[in-house]
Write an enzyme that holds these catalytic residues in place. Structure first.
Site, PDB file in Angstrom:
ATOM      1  N   LYS A  13     -42.687 -35.895  11.573  1.00  0.00           N
ATOM      2  CA  LYS A  13     -41.707 -34.867  11.194  1.00  0.00           C
ATOM      3  C   LYS A  13     -41.813 -34.525   9.715  1.00  0.00           C
ATOM      4  O   LYS A  13     -41.837 -33.357   9.339  1.00  0.00           O
ATOM      5  CB  LYS A  13     -40.268 -35.338  11.460  1.00  0.00           C
ATOM      6  CG  LYS A  13     -39.980 -35.720  12.891  1.00  0.00           C
ATOM      7  CD  LYS A  13     -38.543 -36.196  13.074  1.00  0.00           C
ATOM      8  CE  LYS A  13     -38.180 -37.437  12.291  1.00  0.00           C
ATOM      9  NZ  LYS A  13     -38.883 -38.662  12.715  1.00  0.00           N
ATOM     10  N   ARG A  88     -29.358 -36.511  14.135  1.00  0.00           N
ATOM     11  CA  ARG A  88     -29.915 -37.681  14.810  1.00  0.00           C
ATOM     12  C   ARG A  88     -28.977 -38.215  15.868  1.00  0.00           C
ATOM     13  O   ARG A  88     -29.306 -39.175  16.562  1.00  0.00           O
ATOM     14  CB  ARG A  88     -30.094 -38.774  13.761  1.00  0.00           C
ATOM     15  CG  ARG A  88     -31.517 -39.138  13.481  1.00  0.00           C
ATOM     16  CD  ARG A  88     -31.479 -40.310  12.514  1.00  0.00           C
ATOM     17  NE  ARG A  88     -32.736 -40.934  12.417  1.00  0.00           N
ATOM     18  CZ  ARG A  88     -33.666 -40.595  11.525  1.00  0.00           C
ATOM     19  NH1 ARG A  88     -33.473 -39.593  10.718  1.00  0.00           N
ATOM     20  NH2 ARG A  88     -34.785 -41.271  11.480  1.00  0.00           N
ATOM     21  N   ARG A 127     -48.676 -46.355   7.238  1.00  0.00           N
ATOM     22  CA  ARG A 127     -48.057 -45.404   6.303  1.00  0.00           C
ATOM     23  C   ARG A 127     -47.835 -46.057   4.942  1.00  0.00           C
ATOM     24  O   ARG A 127     -47.447 -47.216   4.845  1.00  0.00           O
ATOM     25  CB  ARG A 127     -46.708 -44.919   6.838  1.00  0.00           C
ATOM     26  CG  ARG A 127     -45.973 -44.081   5.795  1.00  0.00           C
ATOM     27  CD  ARG A 127     -44.872 -43.248   6.350  1.00  0.00           C
ATOM     28  NE  ARG A 127     -43.851 -44.031   7.023  1.00  0.00           N
ATOM     29  CZ  ARG A 127     -42.848 -43.477   7.671  1.00  0.00           C
ATOM     30  NH1 ARG A 127     -42.745 -42.166   7.750  1.00  0.00           N
ATOM     31  NH2 ARG A 127     -41.956 -44.239   8.255  1.00  0.00           N
ATOM     32  N   ARG A 160     -42.891 -49.043   3.425  1.00  0.00           N
ATOM     33  CA  ARG A 160     -41.428 -48.989   3.458  1.00  0.00           C
ATOM     34  C   ARG A 160     -40.875 -50.228   4.148  1.00  0.00           C
ATOM     35  O   ARG A 160     -41.438 -50.706   5.121  1.00  0.00           O
ATOM     36  CB  ARG A 160     -40.981 -47.729   4.217  1.00  0.00           C
ATOM     37  CG  ARG A 160     -40.562 -46.612   3.308  1.00  0.00           C
ATOM     38  CD  ARG A 160     -40.443 -45.292   4.021  1.00  0.00           C
ATOM     39  NE  ARG A 160     -39.585 -45.316   5.216  1.00  0.00           N
ATOM     40  CZ  ARG A 160     -39.362 -44.248   5.973  1.00  0.00           C
ATOM     41  NH1 ARG A 160     -39.945 -43.090   5.673  1.00  0.00           N
ATOM     42  NH2 ARG A 160     -38.594 -44.314   7.035  1.00  0.00           N
ATOM     43  N   ARG A 171     -35.945 -49.277  15.481  1.00  0.00           N
ATOM     44  CA  ARG A 171     -35.755 -47.838  15.227  1.00  0.00           C
ATOM     45  C   ARG A 171     -36.107 -47.019  16.466  1.00  0.00           C
ATOM     46  O   ARG A 171     -35.473 -45.996  16.737  1.00  0.00           O
ATOM     47  CB  ARG A 171     -36.606 -47.400  14.029  1.00  0.00           C
ATOM     48  CG  ARG A 171     -36.037 -47.888  12.705  1.00  0.00           C
ATOM     49  CD  ARG A 171     -37.050 -47.800  11.581  1.00  0.00           C
ATOM     50  NE  ARG A 171     -37.401 -46.440  11.238  1.00  0.00           N
ATOM     51  CZ  ARG A 171     -38.471 -46.109  10.520  1.00  0.00           C
ATOM     52  NH1 ARG A 171     -39.281 -47.059  10.089  1.00  0.00           N
ATOM     53  NH2 ARG A 171     -38.718 -44.859  10.242  1.00  0.00           N
TER      54      ARG A 171
HETATM   55  P1  AP5 Z   1     -44.370 -39.079   8.893  1.00  0.00           P
HETATM   56  O1  AP5 Z   1     -44.624 -37.627   8.726  1.00  0.00           O
HETATM   57  O2  AP5 Z   1     -43.986 -39.872   7.702  1.00  0.00           O
HETATM   58  O3  AP5 Z   1     -43.357 -39.322  10.118  1.00  0.00           O
HETATM   59  P2  AP5 Z   1     -41.820 -39.080  10.248  1.00  0.00           P
HETATM   60  O4  AP5 Z   1     -41.574 -38.580  11.635  1.00  0.00           O
HETATM   61  O5  AP5 Z   1     -41.294 -38.261   9.124  1.00  0.00           O
HETATM   62  O6  AP5 Z   1     -41.344 -40.582  10.149  1.00  0.00           O
HETATM   63  P3  AP5 Z   1     -40.142 -41.280   9.401  1.00  0.00           P
HETATM   64  O7  AP5 Z   1     -40.318 -42.752   9.624  1.00  0.00           O
HETATM   65  O8  AP5 Z   1     -40.008 -40.843   7.985  1.00  0.00           O
HETATM   66  O9  AP5 Z   1     -38.979 -40.780  10.200  1.00  0.00           O
HETATM   67  P4  AP5 Z   1     -37.747 -41.495  10.481  1.00  0.00           P
HETATM   68  O10 AP5 Z   1     -37.087 -40.433  11.227  1.00  0.00           O
HETATM   69  O11 AP5 Z   1     -37.722 -42.786  11.161  1.00  0.00           O
HETATM   70  O12 AP5 Z   1     -37.256 -41.918   9.005  1.00  0.00           O
HETATM   71  P5  AP5 Z   1     -36.287 -41.206   7.985  1.00  0.00           P
HETATM   72  O13 AP5 Z   1     -36.864 -41.291   6.661  1.00  0.00           O
HETATM   73  O14 AP5 Z   1     -35.854 -39.878   8.510  1.00  0.00           O
HETATM   74  O15 AP5 Z   1     -45.671 -39.719   9.573  1.00  0.00           O
HETATM   75  C1  AP5 Z   1     -45.752 -41.122   9.847  1.00  0.00           C
HETATM   76  C2  AP5 Z   1     -47.155 -41.639   9.469  1.00  0.00           C
HETATM   77  O16 AP5 Z   1     -48.122 -41.078  10.354  1.00  0.00           O
HETATM   78  C3  AP5 Z   1     -47.617 -41.234   8.052  1.00  0.00           C
HETATM   79  O17 AP5 Z   1     -48.358 -42.272   7.511  1.00  0.00           O
HETATM   80  C4  AP5 Z   1     -48.456 -39.975   8.283  1.00  0.00           C
HETATM   81  O18 AP5 Z   1     -49.435 -39.838   7.276  1.00  0.00           O
HETATM   82  C5  AP5 Z   1     -49.082 -40.261   9.652  1.00  0.00           C
HETATM   83  N1  AP5 Z   1     -49.244 -39.053  10.460  1.00  0.00           N
HETATM   84  C6  AP5 Z   1     -48.420 -37.965  10.521  1.00  0.00           C
HETATM   85  N2  AP5 Z   1     -48.905 -37.047  11.380  1.00  0.00           N
HETATM   86  C7  AP5 Z   1     -50.062 -37.579  11.899  1.00  0.00           C
HETATM   87  C8  AP5 Z   1     -51.030 -37.103  12.847  1.00  0.00           C
HETATM   88  N3  AP5 Z   1     -50.875 -35.912  13.460  1.00  0.00           N
HETATM   89  N4  AP5 Z   1     -52.076 -37.912  13.122  1.00  0.00           N
HETATM   90  C9  AP5 Z   1     -52.226 -39.119  12.511  1.00  0.00           C
HETATM   91  N5  AP5 Z   1     -51.340 -39.619  11.596  1.00  0.00           N
HETATM   92  C10 AP5 Z   1     -50.272 -38.856  11.297  1.00  0.00           C
HETATM   93  O19 AP5 Z   1     -35.008 -42.144   8.097  1.00  0.00           O
HETATM   94  C11 AP5 Z   1     -35.025 -43.475   7.661  1.00  0.00           C
HETATM   95  C12 AP5 Z   1     -33.683 -44.114   7.955  1.00  0.00           C
HETATM   96  O20 AP5 Z   1     -32.640 -43.407   7.255  1.00  0.00           O
HETATM   97  C13 AP5 Z   1     -33.224 -44.110   9.407  1.00  0.00           C
HETATM   98  O21 AP5 Z   1     -33.782 -45.176  10.139  1.00  0.00           O
HETATM   99  C14 AP5 Z   1     -31.706 -44.215   9.225  1.00  0.00           C
HETATM  100  O22 AP5 Z   1     -31.321 -45.538   8.932  1.00  0.00           O
HETATM  101  C15 AP5 Z   1     -31.450 -43.362   8.012  1.00  0.00           C
HETATM  102  N6  AP5 Z   1     -31.178 -41.961   8.367  1.00  0.00           N
HETATM  103  C16 AP5 Z   1     -31.926 -40.869   8.063  1.00  0.00           C
HETATM  104  N7  AP5 Z   1     -31.398 -39.749   8.573  1.00  0.00           N
HETATM  105  C17 AP5 Z   1     -30.255 -40.144   9.226  1.00  0.00           C
HETATM  106  C18 AP5 Z   1     -29.282 -39.453   9.972  1.00  0.00           C
HETATM  107  N8  AP5 Z   1     -29.340 -38.124  10.171  1.00  0.00           N
HETATM  108  N9  AP5 Z   1     -28.254 -40.171  10.500  1.00  0.00           N
HETATM  109  C19 AP5 Z   1     -28.164 -41.499  10.311  1.00  0.00           C
HETATM  110  N10 AP5 Z   1     -29.079 -42.218   9.629  1.00  0.00           N
HETATM  111  C20 AP5 Z   1     -30.111 -41.551   9.088  1.00  0.00           C
END
Ligand code: AP5
Ligand code: ZN
Length: 214
Positions: A13, A88, A127, A160, A171
């Site tokens: 994402k 979410r 990552r 991370r 997660r």
């Molecule tokens: P990446 O693009 O980083 O993936 P992502 O979907 O953004 O993953 P995140 O882990 O950041 O999402 P998340 O939703 O768990 O965490 P967030 O920060 O929002 O890609 C992942 C890896 O794969 C990278 O290394 C990339 O290079 C590689 N990659 C990407 N595309 C690829 C492809 N096509 N092929 C190969 N490799 C690829 O949230 C973290 C925490 O914050 C949550 O757990 C929660 O505790 C809190 N939080 C955040 N938002 C909320 C909310 N709305 N409500 C409550 N808690 C929240």
């Protein structure tokens, strides 16, 4: 254009949201990045969020919804935005729908980046994140020019805390339980678009761009 990115943790994402934001000239708003910046700066919000995040759970809606609604009412959001990591939960989605409705607005696209759980663990363990500027890399699929150093700002890259395998598993459970129902929510709203997130990053982006239009 107002866009939501849906998908499991590690589906890509953030990777795609940054590309969309650059192409369409709209801000990329990641609730995860906002929380991480607050943790880094030792704010009260960061202190509240940290324990939930490190455990792989969700930060409570009472904290998250207000923060996000404040953000999308800032001046740079006038022409739209791409939301990454919000909503979410169903209550988060309903709050967003209601807040937009008050101004006669709505979401244009909810893009679901679909990646099976089997692929997620390897993506997360590879990552590397820059906690300074929010850039993300992958040691195999998107390596930085110099190992362990952010191309964009020169700071050190880290695994991370919540990308350790045990927390990733938690997660994923939370995702299936609380976030996956949003796919149906946005299907009913008539704005859902699905893309295959297992393709390489550029191909995924071309598919998304085709959906969003020129
Ligand atoms: P990446 O693009 O980083 O993936 P992502 O979907 O953004 O993953 P995140 O882990 O950041 O999402 P998340 O939703 O768990 O965490 P967030 O920060 O929002 O890609 C992942 C890896 O794969 C990278 O290394 C990339 O290079 C590689 N990659 C990407 N595309 C690829 C492809 N096509 N092929 C190969 N490799 C690829 O949230 C973290 C925490 O914050 C949550 O757990 C929660 O505790 C809190 N939080 C955040 N938002 C909320 C909310 N709305 N409500 C409550 N808690 C929240
Ligand atoms: Zn950086």
């Amino acid at each position: 254009m107002k866009i939501i990115m849906l998908g499991a943790p590690g589906a890509g994402k953030g990777t795609q949201a940054k590309k969309i934001a650059a192409k369409y000239g709209i801000p990329h708003i990641s609730t995860g990045d906002i929380f991480r910046a607050n943790i880094k700066n030792g704010t009260e919000l960061g202190l509240k969020a940290k324990s939930y995040m490190d455990a792989g759970g969700l930060v409570p809606d009472e904290i998250t919804i207000g923060m996000l609604l404040d953000r999308i009412h800032q001046a740079d959001c006038e022409n739209g935005y791409v939301l990454d990591g919000f909503p979410r939960t169903i209550p988060q989605a309903e709050s967003l729908t209601e807040a937009l409705k008050k101004n006669g607005e709505s979401i244009d696209f909810a893009v679901n980046v679909d990646v099976p759980d089997e692929n997620i663990i390897s993506r997360m363990s590879g990552r590397r994140a820059c906690l300074n500027c929010g850039a993300t890399y992958h040691i195999v699929y998107n390596a930085p020019k110099k190992e362990g150093v952010c191309d964009a700002c020169g700071q050190e890259l880290v695994l991370r805390e919540d990308d350790k395998p045990k927390t990733v598993k938690k997660r994923l459970d939370v995702y299936h339980d609380q976030t996956q129902p949003l796919i149906d929510y946005y299907k009913k709203e008539g704005v859902l678009a699905e893309v295959d997130g297992t393709k390489d990053m550029e191909e995924v982006f071309q598919n998304i761009a085709a959906i969003l239009g020129a």
